[in-house]
Design an enzyme around this catalytic site. Structure first.
Site, short mmCIF file in Angstrom:
data_model
loop_
_atom_site.label_atom_id
_atom_site.label_comp_id
_atom_site.label_asym_id
_atom_site.label_seq_id
_atom_site.Cartn_x
_atom_site.Cartn_y
_atom_site.Cartn_z
N ASP A 1 -0.21 -11.59 0.43
CA ASP A 1 0.95 -11.21 1.23
C ASP A 1 1.03 -12.04 2.51
O ASP A 1 2.13 -12.46 2.91
CB ASP A 1 0.94 -9.72 1.55
CG ASP A 1 -0.36 -9.23 2.18
OD1 ASP A 1 -1.40 -9.92 2.08
OD2 ASP A 1 -0.33 -8.13 2.80
N ASN B 1 0.81 -1.22 0.00
CA ASN B 1 0.00 0.00 0.00
C ASN B 1 0.84 1.27 0.00
O ASN B 1 0.39 2.32 -0.46
CB ASN B 1 -0.92 0.01 1.23
CG ASN B 1 -2.03 -1.00 1.11
OD1 ASN B 1 -2.74 -1.05 0.12
ND2 ASN B 1 -2.18 -1.85 2.13
N LEU C 1 6.95 -0.33 -2.74
CA LEU C 1 7.26 -1.43 -3.65
C LEU C 1 8.64 -1.95 -3.26
O LEU C 1 9.60 -1.18 -3.15
CB LEU C 1 7.29 -0.94 -5.10
CG LEU C 1 7.90 -1.91 -6.12
CD1 LEU C 1 7.04 -3.16 -6.27
CD2 LEU C 1 8.11 -1.23 -7.47
#
Length: 246
Positions: free
Chosen positions: A102, A10, A13
């Site tokens: 994730d 969010n 990267l």
């Protein structure tokens, strides 16, 4: 020519090359605002590489932009998705696709680091997530709550006089900024500690703990026991996913 691993979150990267031993190489972390990737984010990437493995919880538009950039550089892109079983890891969710990839990859990474060991996997990012894996690889379920950073952000949004950042973790604070830090971090620590107690009742022994995510390093080391901090755990799990048949 090689494979590169990409974890689009969010707020950041993270990417790294996949080494021959299946582990990530040097990790590059790029902050983003949630809408676009900053100029130069790809400076560490080679002009061409063989394949990319990706996991993403970022905004769809950001994911599309990343996929477009990767398509211009590599011939094969695979996107990790949660499945009910991978190796000896068995996901508890009856609808595994509803478990974030994730979290799934973090559990794969934890299982690779601690085979045949019960582990509580704690991710600290926008949310704090907790997932329990027993020694046999069975996922016993998890918990989700706001992270300390999100708690501070929400409080600041409702009451601007409450600072969003700063402060020190202390038992009992004598000023507001320390009190905020101590309360929000303390809530996360209490959640972890209660989960460990519940896990001990369930499993008959206290599990090890692996913390990961951008906010994990800011948590005070207030809980005793077998605890590791592995910032790139999701990338490690993505490496497992990219190299194992499942």
């Amino acid at each position: 020519m090689t494979t590169w691993l990409f974890d689009l979150g969010n707020t950041r990267l993270k990417y790294a090359p996949l080494r021959d031993d299946g582990a990530p190489g040097e990790v590059f972390a790029i902050a983003h605002g949630g809408a676009t990737l900053p100029d130069g984010w790809d400076a560490a990437l080679p002009a061409r590489f063989e394949a990319a493995a990706l996991t993403s919880v970022g905004a769809p538009a950001l994911r599309v932009a990343l996929l477009d950039a990767l398509t211009a550089r590599c011939g094969r892109i695979s996107i990790a998705r949660t499945v009910s079983r991978f190796g000896d890891l068995h996901i508890a969710y009856p609808q595994p696709e509803t478990l974030g990839a994730d979290r799934f990859l973090a559990m794969l990474g934890a299982r690779a680091r601690r085979p045949q060991t019960a582990v509580l996997v704690v991710g600290v990012g926008t949310a704090i997530t907790l997932d329990l894996i027993d020694a046999h690889g069975a996922h016993r379920g998890g918990r989700i709550a706001p992270s300390p950073a999100l708690m501070r952000e929400a409080l600041h949004a409702r009451a601007a006089q409450l600072p969003e950042h700063g402060g020190a973790y202390v038992a009992f604070a004598d000023n507001t900024v320390d009190a905020l830090r101590s309360g929000c971090d303390g809530a996360a620590l209490a959640l972890i500690e209660q989960a460990l107690r519940d896990a001990e009742i369930l499993l008959g022994a206290r599990p090890a703990t692996i913390l990961h995510g951008g906010g994990a390093g800011a948590l005070p080391d207030a809980a005793a026991g077998d605890r590791d901090h592995v910032p790139g755990l999701v990338l490690e799990g993505l490496g497992v996913w990219a190299t194992m048949p499942g």
